[in-house]
Scaffold this motif. Structure first.
Motif, PDB file in Angstrom:
ATOM      1  N   UNK A 113       0.874  -1.290  -0.028  1.00 17.61           N
ATOM      2  CA  UNK A 113      -0.046   0.001   0.130  1.00 17.61           C
ATOM      3  C   UNK A 113       0.907   1.367   0.113  1.00 17.61           C
ATOM      4  N   UNK A 114       0.892   2.163  -0.815  1.00 20.16           N
ATOM      5  CA  UNK A 114      -0.588   2.797  -1.321  1.00 20.16           C
ATOM      6  C   UNK A 114      -0.782   2.300  -2.822  1.00 20.16           C
ATOM      7  N   UNK A 115       0.281   1.928  -3.609  1.00 21.35           N
ATOM      8  CA  UNK A 115       0.264   1.941  -4.922  1.00 21.35           C
ATOM      9  C   UNK A 115       0.192   0.338  -5.435  1.00 21.35           C
ATOM     10  N   UNK A 116       0.230  -0.381  -4.598  1.00 24.07           N
ATOM     11  CA  UNK A 116       0.095  -1.772  -4.868  1.00 24.07           C
ATOM     12  C   UNK A 116       0.606  -2.572  -5.793  1.00 24.07           C
ATOM     13  N   UNK A 117       1.914  -2.074  -6.123  1.00 19.43           N
ATOM     14  CA  UNK A 117       2.854  -2.635  -7.141  1.00 19.43           C
ATOM     15  C   UNK A 117       3.253  -4.135  -6.604  1.00 19.43           C
ATOM     16  N   UNK A 118       3.735  -4.917  -7.762  1.00 18.99           N
ATOM     17  CA  UNK A 118       4.155  -6.192  -7.401  1.00 18.99           C
ATOM     18  C   UNK A 118       5.742  -5.934  -7.471  1.00 18.99           C
ATOM     19  N   UNK A 119       6.331  -6.494  -6.262  1.00 16.83           N
ATOM     20  CA  UNK A 119       7.802  -6.141  -6.154  1.00 16.83           C
ATOM     21  C   UNK A 119       8.286  -7.203  -5.989  1.00 16.83           C
ATOM     22  N   UNK A 120       9.740  -7.784  -6.819  1.00 20.34           N
ATOM     23  CA  UNK A 120      10.512  -8.582  -6.306  1.00 20.34           C
ATOM     24  C   UNK A 120      12.029  -8.218  -6.005  1.00 20.34           C
ATOM     25  N   UNK A 121      12.151  -8.867  -4.692  1.00 19.22           N
ATOM     26  CA  UNK A 121      13.290  -8.335  -3.861  1.00 19.22           C
ATOM     27  C   UNK A 121      14.489  -9.670  -4.027  1.00 19.22           C
ATOM     28  N   UNK A 122      15.423  -9.637  -4.707  1.00 18.92           N
ATOM     29  CA  UNK A 122      16.502 -10.614  -4.710  1.00 18.92           C
ATOM     30  C   UNK A 122      17.518 -10.358  -4.014  1.00 18.92           C
ATOM     31  N   UNK A 123      18.359 -11.190  -3.501  1.00 18.47           N
ATOM     32  CA  UNK A 123      19.917 -10.577  -3.204  1.00 18.47           C
ATOM     33  C   UNK A 123      20.946 -10.043  -4.149  1.00 18.47           C
ATOM     34  N   UNK A 124      20.628 -11.008  -5.251  1.00 25.88           N
ATOM     35  CA  UNK A 124      21.779 -10.822  -6.290  1.00 25.88           C
ATOM     36  C   UNK A 124      21.351  -9.825  -7.504  1.00 25.88           C
ATOM     37  N   UNK A 125      20.296  -8.932  -7.601  1.00 28.05           N
ATOM     38  CA  UNK A 125      20.121  -8.310  -8.462  1.00 28.05           C
ATOM     39  C   UNK A 125      19.093  -6.969  -8.025  1.00 28.05           C
ATOM     40  N   UNK A 126      19.138  -5.788  -8.707  1.00 26.77           N
ATOM     41  CA  UNK A 126      18.219  -4.862  -8.214  1.00 26.77           C
ATOM     42  C   UNK A 126      16.613  -5.202  -8.103  1.00 26.77           C
ATOM     43  N   UNK A 127      16.044  -4.436  -7.149  1.00 23.97           N
ATOM     44  CA  UNK A 127      14.590  -4.647  -7.138  1.00 23.97           C
ATOM     45  C   UNK A 127      13.920  -4.271  -8.311  1.00 23.97           C
ATOM     46  N   UNK A 128      12.800  -5.321  -8.686  1.00 25.09           N
ATOM     47  CA  UNK A 128      12.308  -4.968  -9.819  1.00 25.09           C
ATOM     48  C   UNK A 128      10.675  -4.778  -9.418  1.00 25.09           C
ATOM     49  N   UNK A 129       9.951  -3.695 -10.147  1.00 19.64           N
ATOM     50  CA  UNK A 129       8.865  -3.247  -9.585  1.00 19.64           C
ATOM     51  C   UNK A 129       7.734  -3.375 -10.964  1.00 19.64           C
ATOM     52  N   UNK A 130       6.550  -3.892 -10.791  1.00 15.60           N
ATOM     53  CA  UNK A 130       5.464  -4.130 -11.758  1.00 15.60           C
ATOM     54  C   UNK A 130       4.440  -3.240 -11.281  1.00 15.60           C
ATOM     55  N   UNK A 131       3.899  -2.059 -12.246  1.00 12.68           N
ATOM     56  CA  UNK A 131       2.766  -1.673 -11.863  1.00 12.68           C
ATOM     57  C   UNK A 131       1.679  -2.619 -11.788  1.00 12.68           C
ATOM     58  N   UNK A 132       0.516  -2.234 -11.007  1.00 12.48           N
ATOM     59  CA  UNK A 132      -0.348  -3.451 -10.924  1.00 12.48           C
ATOM     60  C   UNK A 132      -1.626  -2.682 -10.533  1.00 12.48           C
TER      61      UNK A 132
END
Length: 215
Positions: A113-132
């Motif tokens: 919250x508040x935008x509700x993106x889907x977020x991938x957090x991985x130790x070996x690469x930058x955070x990835x964010x998908x609008x949702x």
């Protein structure tokens, strides 16, 4: 165990971590207790007030997502209380409350919250964010390029939304209701996401049902 309103999960070595969701003055230092496989307490520390989710990854690190009474967001801790990752500066838009958290391997997935993106957090690469577009989900499951969101606001509390990950966003593909094996809606329940699975425990909280996105 000292925790009130506890969160708990199993460690890879057979031990357990138990944490109080709220901290109250002198209890702060003992908020999280770590036990070995024989039930002996090996460490205790605080991760901060307002725990919404607590999940352990396969490396034994503890992922904690907070609700909106604590601005800490999402953090990854060692079993001895060392912070390995924090959402501060990670570029997650509108992070005020960790609505849904999923841990698969050593990777965490979140819907916030508040935008509700889907977020991938991985130790070996930058955070990835998908609008949702899906709002209010309390659990998420991911399998390859497929994703499932469970829950929502008001009458959508039992909503199950399926989607596909594209390069630019999450694209919804189907919306339905998630029911128990007997066909009833769960009503009051707990929900936990792990990899491709969403585990649901409805009242009287004595059994778990499983939805598997990979099946």
């Amino acid at each position: 165990m000292r925790a009130r309103w506890p969160h708990l999960d199993r460690l890879p070595d057979g031990g357990f971590v138990v944490a109080a969701s709220r901290t109250r003055r002198y209890e702060d230092a003992d908020q999280v207790q770590v036990f070995d496989a024989l039930g002996r307490e090996t460490s205790s520390f605080s991760v901060g007030d307002a725990i919404e989710h607590l999940l352990v990854d396969e490396a034994g690190h503890i992922w904690v997502g907070h609700f909106d009474e604590n601005p800490a967001g999402i953090r990854r801790w060692s079993p001895t209380g060392h912070i390995y990752w924090t959402s501060d500066g990670a570029g997650i838009p509108g992070l005020f409350d960790c609505y849904a958290l999923n841990v698969s391997g050593t990777t965490a997935w979140a819907c916030t919250y508040t935008h509700f993106p889907l977020v991938e957090i991985s130790p070996d690469r930058p955070v990835r964010v998908w609008p949702n577009q899906v709002r209010g989900a309390k659990a998420v499951a991911v399998h390859g390029e497929r994703v499932a969101f469970y829950g929502g606001y008001g009458e959508e509390v039992d909503r199950l939304t399926l989607g596909e990950l594209t390069a630019a966003s999450v694209e919804p593909t189907d919306v339905s209701l998630l029911t128990l094996p007997d066909g009833h809606l769960p009503g009051r329940r707990r929900a936990v996401g792990r990899g491709s699975r969403i585990y649901v425990q409805a009242e009287p909280f004595t059994a778990w049902g499983v939805f598997d996105l990979s099946s």
